[in-house]
Write a protein that holds these residues in place. Structure first.
Motif, short mmCIF file in Angstrom:
data_model
loop_
_atom_site.label_atom_id
_atom_site.label_comp_id
_atom_site.label_asym_id
_atom_site.label_seq_id
_atom_site.Cartn_x
_atom_site.Cartn_y
_atom_site.Cartn_z
N ASP A 40 -11.65 -5.81 -3.67
CA ASP A 40 -12.54 -6.25 -4.75
C ASP A 40 -11.94 -5.90 -6.12
OD1 ASP A 40 -14.40 -7.26 -2.98
OD2 ASP A 40 -15.48 -5.37 -2.86
N ASP A 41 -11.51 -4.65 -6.26
CA ASP A 41 -10.88 -4.21 -7.50
C ASP A 41 -9.37 -4.34 -7.33
OD1 ASP A 41 -13.36 -3.53 -8.53
OD2 ASP A 41 -13.24 -1.48 -7.76
N THR A 42 -8.69 -4.69 -8.40
CA THR A 42 -7.24 -4.80 -8.33
C THR A 42 -6.60 -3.42 -8.29
OG1 THR A 42 -7.09 -4.92 -10.74
CG2 THR A 42 -7.22 -7.02 -9.54
N PHE A 43 -5.35 -3.36 -7.86
CA PHE A 43 -4.62 -2.10 -7.85
C PHE A 43 -3.21 -2.35 -8.35
CE2 PHE A 43 -3.88 -4.02 -3.75
CZ PHE A 43 -2.55 -3.74 -3.46
N THR A 44 -2.56 -1.28 -8.77
CA THR A 44 -1.21 -1.36 -9.31
C THR A 44 -0.43 -0.11 -8.91
OG1 THR A 44 0.05 -1.82 -11.32
CG2 THR A 44 -1.84 -0.35 -11.55
N ASP A 45 0.69 0.13 -9.54
CA ASP A 45 1.57 1.24 -9.20
C ASP A 45 0.84 2.58 -9.25
OD1 ASP A 45 4.10 2.36 -8.59
OD2 ASP A 45 4.35 2.92 -10.68
N GLY A 46 0.95 3.36 -8.18
CA GLY A 46 0.37 4.69 -8.14
C GLY A 46 -1.04 4.76 -7.58
N ASP A 47 -1.69 3.63 -7.37
CA ASP A 47 -3.05 3.62 -6.83
C ASP A 47 -3.03 3.84 -5.32
OD1 ASP A 47 -4.05 3.15 -9.34
OD2 ASP A 47 -4.35 1.00 -9.02
N GLU A 48 -4.12 4.40 -4.80
CA GLU A 48 -4.26 4.60 -3.37
C GLU A 48 -5.11 3.48 -2.79
OE1 GLU A 48 -5.70 8.53 -2.60
OE2 GLU A 48 -4.01 9.45 -3.63
N VAL A 49 -4.67 2.94 -1.65
CA VAL A 49 -5.40 1.87 -0.97
C VAL A 49 -5.59 2.25 0.49
CG1 VAL A 49 -4.64 0.03 -2.52
CG2 VAL A 49 -3.28 0.59 -0.52
N ARG A 50 -6.63 1.70 1.10
CA ARG A 50 -6.92 1.95 2.51
C ARG A 50 -7.02 0.63 3.25
NH1 ARG A 50 -11.85 5.61 4.02
NH2 ARG A 50 -10.23 7.19 3.88
N CYS A 51 -6.43 0.58 4.43
CA CYS A 51 -6.52 -0.61 5.27
C CYS A 51 -7.93 -0.68 5.84
CB CYS A 51 -5.49 -0.55 6.39
SG CYS A 51 -5.62 -1.94 7.53
N ASN A 52 -8.56 -1.84 5.72
CA ASN A 52 -9.91 -2.03 6.21
C ASN A 52 -9.97 -2.17 7.73
OD1 ASN A 52 -10.95 -2.04 3.58
ND2 ASN A 52 -10.49 -4.20 3.36
N TYR A 53 -8.83 -2.33 8.37
CA TYR A 53 -8.81 -2.56 9.81
C TYR A 53 -8.41 -1.31 10.59
CZ TYR A 53 -9.33 -7.34 8.39
OH TYR A 53 -9.82 -8.49 7.82
N CYS A 54 -7.29 -0.67 10.23
CA CYS A 54 -6.85 0.50 10.98
C CYS A 54 -7.21 1.81 10.31
CB CYS A 54 -5.34 0.43 11.25
SG CYS A 54 -4.30 0.62 9.79
N GLY A 55 -7.60 1.78 9.02
CA GLY A 55 -8.04 2.98 8.32
C GLY A 55 -6.93 3.81 7.69
N CYS A 56 -5.69 3.39 7.81
CA CYS A 56 -4.58 4.15 7.20
C CYS A 56 -4.66 4.07 5.68
CB CYS A 56 -3.24 3.60 7.67
SG CYS A 56 -2.92 3.86 9.40
N GLU A 57 -4.27 5.17 5.02
CA GLU A 57 -4.26 5.22 3.56
C GLU A 57 -2.83 5.22 3.07
OE1 GLU A 57 -6.58 8.44 2.09
OE2 GLU A 57 -8.43 7.71 3.02
N PHE A 58 -2.60 4.50 1.97
CA PHE A 58 -1.26 4.36 1.41
C PHE A 58 -1.31 4.52 -0.11
CE2 PHE A 58 -1.58 1.68 5.16
CZ PHE A 58 -0.50 2.12 5.90
N LYS A 59 -0.19 4.95 -0.66
CA LYS A 59 -0.02 4.96 -2.11
C LYS A 59 0.84 3.76 -2.45
CE LYS A 59 1.34 7.74 -6.02
NZ LYS A 59 1.77 9.05 -6.47
#
Length: 73
Positions: A40-59
């Motif tokens: 829903d919200d955009t992201f860019t360099d350095g932001d943390e995101v989470r996969c909606n399917y497997c739940g893994c978190e990434f930078k």
């Protein structure tokens, strides 16, 4: 009458923000499960995101060419 117009592809890239590492993304493909994740919200360099399917978190990391890469947290 001669045109004095000069165009350089590099000038276009500079104007569009390419190569600055400041690209903004609204979706990503999870490196763990390959699922497409619109956000829903955009992201860019350095932001943390989470996969909606497997739940893994990434930078999110954006390199000089504007390519998106991820580091697992």
């Amino acid at each position: 009458m001669a045109n004095d117009f000069q165009f350089d592809d590099d000038d276009f890239a500079k104007d569009s923000g390419a190569g600055t590492g400041s690209r903004v993304f609204d979706e990503f493909d999870c490196p763990g499960c390959n699922a497409n994740n619109p956000v829903d919200d955009t992201f860019t360099d350095g932001d943390e995101v989470r996969c909606n399917y497997c739940g893994c978190e990434f930078k999110a990391l954006v390199n000089q060419e504007g390519r998106l890469r991820f580091r697992e947290l």
